[in-house]
Design a protein around this motif. Structure first.
Motif, PDB file in Angstrom:
ATOM      1  N   LEU A 185       0.826  -1.211   0.000  1.00 51.72           N
ATOM      2  CA  LEU A 185       0.000   0.000   0.000  1.00 51.72           C
ATOM      3  C   LEU A 185       0.859   1.261   0.000  1.00 51.72           C
ATOM      4  CD1 LEU A 185      -2.837  -0.952   2.526  1.00 51.72           C
ATOM      5  CD2 LEU A 185      -2.977  -0.868   0.034  1.00 51.72           C
ATOM      6  N   LEU A 186       1.942   1.235   0.771  1.00 51.57           N
ATOM      7  CA  LEU A 186       2.808   2.407   0.848  1.00 51.57           C
ATOM      8  C   LEU A 186       3.551   2.668  -0.456  1.00 51.57           C
ATOM      9  CD1 LEU A 186       4.323   1.867   4.416  1.00 51.57           C
ATOM     10  CD2 LEU A 186       2.789   3.714   3.727  1.00 51.57           C
ATOM     11  N   ALA A 187       3.951   1.579  -1.135  1.00 52.12           N
ATOM     12  CA  ALA A 187       4.782   1.716  -2.335  1.00 52.12           C
ATOM     13  C   ALA A 187       3.982   1.797  -3.627  1.00 52.12           C
ATOM     14  CB  ALA A 187       5.766   0.544  -2.412  1.00 52.12           C
ATOM     15  N   GLN A 188       2.723   1.410  -3.581  1.00 48.56           N
ATOM     16  CA  GLN A 188       1.916   1.356  -4.803  1.00 48.56           C
ATOM     17  C   GLN A 188       1.747   2.748  -5.418  1.00 48.56           C
ATOM     18  OE1 GLN A 188      -1.985  -0.363  -4.274  1.00 48.56           O
ATOM     19  NE2 GLN A 188      -1.824  -1.428  -6.228  1.00 48.56           N
ATOM     20  N   GLY A 189       2.211   2.879  -6.649  1.00 52.11           N
ATOM     21  CA  GLY A 189       2.114   4.152  -7.337  1.00 52.11           C
ATOM     22  C   GLY A 189       3.115   5.191  -6.874  1.00 52.11           C
ATOM     23  N   ARG A 190       3.936   4.821  -5.894  1.00 55.40           N
ATOM     24  CA  ARG A 190       4.953   5.746  -5.365  1.00 55.40           C
ATOM     25  C   ARG A 190       6.286   5.023  -5.247  1.00 55.40           C
ATOM     26  NH1 ARG A 190       0.308   6.743  -2.187  1.00 55.40           N
ATOM     27  NH2 ARG A 190       1.037   5.195  -0.696  1.00 55.40           N
ATOM     28  N   PRO A 191       6.921   4.700  -6.358  1.00 55.93           N
ATOM     29  CA  PRO A 191       8.170   3.927  -6.300  1.00 55.93           C
ATOM     30  C   PRO A 191       9.273   4.608  -5.510  1.00 55.93           C
ATOM     31  CG  PRO A 191       7.804   4.835  -8.505  1.00 55.93           C
ATOM     32  CD  PRO A 191       6.539   5.031  -7.743  1.00 55.93           C
ATOM     33  N   TRP A 192       9.221   5.929  -5.419  1.00 60.69           N
ATOM     34  CA  TRP A 192      10.248   6.653  -4.665  1.00 60.69           C
ATOM     35  C   TRP A 192      10.205   6.330  -3.178  1.00 60.69           C
ATOM     36  CZ3 TRP A 192       8.224   9.695  -0.865  1.00 60.69           C
ATOM     37  CH2 TRP A 192       6.899  10.084  -1.009  1.00 60.69           C
ATOM     38  N   VAL A 193       9.034   5.870  -2.689  1.00 54.65           N
ATOM     39  CA  VAL A 193       8.898   5.570  -1.264  1.00 54.65           C
ATOM     40  C   VAL A 193       9.879   4.476  -0.835  1.00 54.65           C
ATOM     41  CG1 VAL A 193       7.341   4.540   0.451  1.00 54.65           C
ATOM     42  CG2 VAL A 193       6.517   6.350  -1.070  1.00 54.65           C
ATOM     43  N   THR A 194      10.086   3.484  -1.704  1.00 54.96           N
ATOM     44  CA  THR A 194      10.960   2.368  -1.328  1.00 54.96           C
ATOM     45  C   THR A 194      12.397   2.824  -1.116  1.00 54.96           C
ATOM     46  OG1 THR A 194      11.424   1.792  -3.645  1.00 54.96           O
ATOM     47  CG2 THR A 194       9.521   0.747  -2.615  1.00 54.96           C
ATOM     48  N   PHE A 195      12.835   3.870  -1.810  1.00 58.81           N
ATOM     49  CA  PHE A 195      14.207   4.350  -1.658  1.00 58.81           C
ATOM     50  C   PHE A 195      14.430   5.022  -0.309  1.00 58.81           C
ATOM     51  CE2 PHE A 195      13.627   3.919  -6.195  1.00 58.81           C
ATOM     52  CZ  PHE A 195      14.829   3.381  -6.608  1.00 58.81           C
ATOM     53  N   ILE A 196      13.355   5.356   0.373  1.00 60.36           N
ATOM     54  CA  ILE A 196      13.448   5.923   1.723  1.00 60.36           C
ATOM     55  C   ILE A 196      13.089   4.862   2.767  1.00 60.36           C
ATOM     56  CG2 ILE A 196      12.552   7.672   3.300  1.00 60.36           C
ATOM     57  CD1 ILE A 196      11.912   9.372   0.812  1.00 60.36           C
ATOM     58  N   GLY A 254      14.395  -3.790  -6.747  1.00 53.22           N
ATOM     59  CA  GLY A 254      12.941  -3.854  -6.872  1.00 53.22           C
ATOM     60  C   GLY A 254      12.410  -2.903  -7.923  1.00 53.22           C
ATOM     61  N   TRP A 255      12.964  -1.698  -7.979  1.00 56.14           N
ATOM     62  CA  TRP A 255      12.548  -0.734  -8.998  1.00 56.14           C
ATOM     63  C   TRP A 255      12.905  -1.237 -10.394  1.00 56.14           C
ATOM     64  CZ3 TRP A 255      16.060   2.075 -12.132  1.00 56.14           C
ATOM     65  CH2 TRP A 255      15.454   3.030 -12.974  1.00 56.14           C
ATOM     66  N   ALA A 256      14.108  -1.792 -10.553  1.00 51.87           N
ATOM     67  CA  ALA A 256      14.532  -2.299 -11.860  1.00 51.87           C
ATOM     68  C   ALA A 256      13.727  -3.528 -12.277  1.00 51.87           C
ATOM     69  CB  ALA A 256      16.024  -2.634 -11.833  1.00 51.87           C
ATOM     70  N   GLY A 257      13.250  -4.290 -11.292  1.00 51.80           N
ATOM     71  CA  GLY A 257      12.509  -5.517 -11.595  1.00 51.80           C
ATOM     72  C   GLY A 257      11.014  -5.376 -11.496  1.00 51.80           C
ATOM     73  N   ASP A 258      10.495  -4.168 -11.653  1.00 48.43           N
ATOM     74  CA  ASP A 258       9.045  -3.913 -11.642  1.00 48.43           C
ATOM     75  C   ASP A 258       8.383  -4.321 -10.329  1.00 48.43           C
ATOM     76  OD1 ASP A 258       9.203  -3.016 -14.315  1.00 48.43           O
ATOM     77  OD2 ASP A 258       9.040  -5.082 -15.045  1.00 48.43           O
ATOM     78  N   GLY A 259       9.140  -4.292  -9.233  1.00 51.32           N
ATOM     79  CA  GLY A 259       8.579  -4.581  -7.923  1.00 51.32           C
ATOM     80  C   GLY A 259       8.378  -6.053  -7.619  1.00 51.32           C
ATOM     81  N   LEU A 260       8.814  -6.942  -8.513  1.00 51.84           N
ATOM     82  CA  LEU A 260       8.559  -8.377  -8.338  1.00 51.84           C
ATOM     83  C   LEU A 260       9.494  -9.021  -7.325  1.00 51.84           C
ATOM     84  CD1 LEU A 260       7.992  -9.399 -12.073  1.00 51.84           C
ATOM     85  CD2 LEU A 260       6.259  -9.045 -10.302  1.00 51.84           C
ATOM     86  N   SER A 261      10.562  -8.333  -6.938  1.00 55.61           N
ATOM     87  CA  SER A 261      11.528  -8.930  -6.013  1.00 55.61           C
ATOM     88  C   SER A 261      11.287  -8.546  -4.564  1.00 55.61           C
ATOM     89  CB  SER A 261      12.956  -8.521  -6.409  1.00 55.61           C
ATOM     90  OG  SER A 261      13.124  -7.114  -6.318  1.00 55.61           O
ATOM     91  N   PHE A 262      10.278  -7.734  -4.296  1.00 53.57           N
ATOM     92  CA  PHE A 262       9.985  -7.341  -2.927  1.00 53.57           C
ATOM     93  C   PHE A 262       9.236  -8.453  -2.191  1.00 53.57           C
ATOM     94  CE2 PHE A 262      10.064  -2.853  -4.697  1.00 53.57           C
ATOM     95  CZ  PHE A 262      11.244  -2.506  -4.052  1.00 53.57           C
ATOM     96  N   GLY A 263       9.446  -8.555  -0.887  1.00 52.23           N
ATOM     97  CA  GLY A 263       8.681  -9.474  -0.056  1.00 52.23           C
ATOM     98  C   GLY A 263       9.106 -10.922  -0.202  1.00 52.23           C
ATOM     99  N   THR A 264       8.228 -11.814   0.226  1.00 54.84           N
ATOM    100  CA  THR A 264       8.556 -13.243   0.252  1.00 54.84           C
ATOM    101  C   THR A 264       8.537 -13.888  -1.129  1.00 54.84           C
ATOM    102  OG1 THR A 264       6.246 -13.838   0.615  1.00 54.84           O
ATOM    103  CG2 THR A 264       7.594 -13.459   2.568  1.00 54.84           C
ATOM    104  N   GLY A 265       7.680 -13.391  -2.026  1.00 53.96           N
ATOM    105  CA  GLY A 265       7.557 -13.975  -3.360  1.00 53.96           C
ATOM    106  C   GLY A 265       6.416 -14.959  -3.517  1.00 53.96           C
ATOM    107  N   TYR A 266       5.699 -15.246  -2.419  1.00 49.85           N
ATOM    108  CA  TYR A 266       4.612 -16.216  -2.498  1.00 49.85           C
ATOM    109  C   TYR A 266       3.514 -15.790  -3.476  1.00 49.85           C
ATOM    110  CZ  TYR A 266       5.950 -19.348   1.313  1.00 49.85           C
ATOM    111  OH  TYR A 266       6.580 -20.277   2.087  1.00 49.85           O
TER     112      TYR A 266
END
Length: 439
Positions: free
Chosen positions: A46-57, A284-296
Motif C-alpha cells: 500500500l505504501l509503495a503502490q504508485g509511489r516507487p520513490w517511497v521504497t528508496f526511503i 525492486g525498482w529495476a525488476g518492476d517490484g517483483l523482487s519485494f517481499g517473500t515472493g509467495y
C-alpha cells in the motif's frame, strides 16, 4: 510394583500433555507470525503502490532500524534462524549456553523485528525464523516437564525446529523429514514417537487455522511419463548450478572474513544495512517490484496463469535475497528460494514442452533450487509436493531435487551446517586468534 508402574505411566502422560500443549502453542505462534508477516507485506504494498520513490526511503530506514534493534536488544535473531537452532542442538548437548540462540526473548524478537523487516520489502521469508521461534518455545517447555530427564533438551529443540517447518508451510510430513535430514540428522528411538507427534500436531494447528495447501493452490498436472526425463535433467542441472552459486554467495562473508567489505560491515552494521536496503529498493525498482517481499503471491499468480513473469524475475529475486541476507535483518531464505525457482521455471517452460506446462515445470524448479540451496533434497521435494498437493509429481520432484543437490554440492558446502559454525563459540574463538592467511 503396580504403584511404581502407575507413577511411571502418570509421568509419561504428564510429559506428553506438556509437550503437546507446547506444540499447539508453537503452532499458534507460528500462524500468528504468518498473519503478522502478511499484514506487514500488505502495508508495504500500500505504501509503495504508485509511489516507487517511497521504497528508496522506506527500505533503507527499515533495514537500519531492524539491524539496530537486533544488535541492541535481540542479539541472536539475525538471519534465518535455522543455523542458530542447529548450533543450539549441538551446544546444549555439550552443556553450553544457548540463551542467545533459543529462548522466549529470541522468539519475541524474531517475530517482531522479522515482521518489521518485511514492512521494508526485503526479500526474506518467515519459515526459517519460524524454526527458531518454535524451537525456542519447545525448549522453554523443558523446565515444565514433570521429570527433567524425560527428554533431552537437544531433542526438544530439534522437535521444535521441525514443528516450525510443519506449521510455517502447513506440511507436517516435511517437518518430520526436516528434523531428520537437516536439524538433527537422527531421531532417538526412545523418544521419536512423542517428538514426531509434537511435529505433526503443530502442522495440524496450522492447517486447521490457515487451511491446507494455503500458498500455491493445487497444480493441474498431466499424468507423468518418460517424457519428463529431459525437463527433470535440465531443471536439476540448472537449479543445481544457480543454487550452488547462491549458497556460495551466502557463505562468502564467513569464508572471507578479512575481505574489506565484510570488515566494514562488522564495524558499521547499521550503515551497511542501510546500503543493503537501498540496493534492495534499486533491484525492486529495476525488476518492476517483483523482487519485494517473500515472493509467495507472485509465484502463485504465475503458476495459475494470472501473471506472466518477465525474463529477469528470477535474477532480481536472486540478487534481492542475497542482499537482504547480507543486511543482517532477521529473515529466512526458504520462501525466496521457492520464488527464484518458480520464476526460473516460468521463464524456461516454453523451451521444454515435455514438462507438461508452466505450473509443473515451476514446481520442479522450486524443488530443485531449494534442494540446491539447502542441500536437503528430500525436504525440498516433500515441501513442494505438499504445498501444491502434487503427489502425482513426487517422482519428478525427488529426481530433480537429488540432481540439483549433487550439482550444488560440487560448488558449495552444506549451507546451514556451515552457517551454524558462526554460532559455535569454539569456531568464533579460533577465527579470532587465527593468523592472517590467503583465502
Amino acid at each position: 510394583m503396580a504403584i511404581h508402574r502407575g507413577l511411571l505411566s502418570s509421568l509419561r502422560w504428564r510429559t506428553r500433555i506438556t509437550l503437546w500443549t507446547a506444540a499447539v502453542l508453537a503452532g499458534l505462534v507460528v500462524v500468528s507470525f504468518a498473519k503478522l508477516a502478511e499484514l506487514a507485506l500488505h502495508a508495504f504494498t500500500l505504501l509503495a503502490q504508485g509511489r516507487p520513490w517511497v521504497t528508496f526511503i522506506l527500505t533503507p530506514a527499515i533495514g537500519m532500524t531492524a539491524v539496530w534493534c537486533t544488535r541492541r536488544y535481540f542479539s541472536g535473531i539475525q538471519g534465518s534462524g535455522i543455523p542458530q537452532v542447529i548450533a543450539a542442538t549441538k551446544l546444549v548437548s555439550q552443556g553450553g549456553e544457548i540463551s542467545k540462540l533459543v529462548s522466549i526473548r529470541i522468539a519475541i524478537g524474531k517475530i517482531v523485528v522479522g515482521a518489521f523487516a518485511l514492512l521494508g520489502g526485503f526479500s526474506a521469508g518467515r519459515e526459517g525464523p519460524s524454526v527458531q521461534v518454535a524451537a525456542s518455545i519447545m525448549h522453554a517447555s523443558h523446565r515444565l516437564l514433570p521429570h527433567s530427564r524425560a527428554l533431552r533438551p537437544a531433542d526438544l529443540i530439534l522437535a521444535g525446529g521441525a514443528a516450525g517447518v510443519a506449521a510455517a508451510f502447513n506440511t507436517p510430513l516435511a517437518g518430520i523429514v526436516f528434523a531428520i535430514e537437516e536439524l538433527g540428522r537422527r531421531l532417538e528411538t526412545r523418544t521419536s514417537g512423542v517428538l514426531i507427534s509434537t511435529i505433526i500436531l503443530s502442522g495440524l494447528v496450522s492447517i486447521a487455522l490457515l487451511g491446507n495447501y494455503n500458498y500455491f493452490g493445487q497444480f493441474s498436472v498431466l499424468p507423468q511419463s518418460a517424457s519428463i526425463i529431459m525437463p527433470v535433467l535440465a531443471g536439476g542441472v540448472l537449479c543445481g548450478l544457480l543454487g550452488g552459486a547462491f549458497s556460495w554467495l551466502m557463505l562468502w562473508p564467513q569464508k572471507a572474513k578479512d575481505f574489506p567489505l565484510w570488515v566494514w560491515r562488522r564495524n558499521h552494521p547499521v550503515r551497511f544495512a542501510g546500503i543493503c536496503g537501498l540496493l534492495v529498493a534499486v533491484i525492486g525498482w529495476a525488476g518492476d517490484g517483483l523482487s519485494f517481499g517473500t515472493g509467495y503471491e507472485v509465484t502463485k499468480q504465475a503458476a495459475s496463469g494470472a501473471l506472466e513473469l518477465p525474463w529477469h524475475a528470477s535474477i532480481t529475486r536472486f540478487l534481492a535475497t542475497i542482499v537482504s541476507y547480507y543486511s543482517g535483518i532477521p529473515g529466512g531464505i526458504f520462501a525466496p528460494s521457492l520464488a527464484v525457482g518458480g520464476a526460473l521455471g516460468a521463464t524456461l517452460s516454453p523451451l521444454l514442452p515435455d514438462a507438461g506446462g508452466t505450473a509443473p515445470f515451476m514446481a520442479l524448479c522450486m524443488a530443485g533450487f531449494l534442494a540446491a540451496v539447502t542441500q536437503s533434497p528430500i525436504t525440498a521435494a516433500i515441501i513442494v509436493m505438499e504445498m501444491i498437493d502434487g503427489h502425482e509429481m513426487v517422482i519428478g520432484l525427488m529426481a530433480v531435487s537429488f540432481i540439483a543437490n549433487v550439482v550444488s554440492s560440487r560448488l558449495s558446502p552444506e549451507l546451514y551446517q556451515h552457517l551454524a559454525l558462526d554460532w559455535m563459540p569454539a569456531h568464533r574463538e579460533w577465527h579470532a586468534s587465527a593468523p592472517d592467511k590467503p583465502d
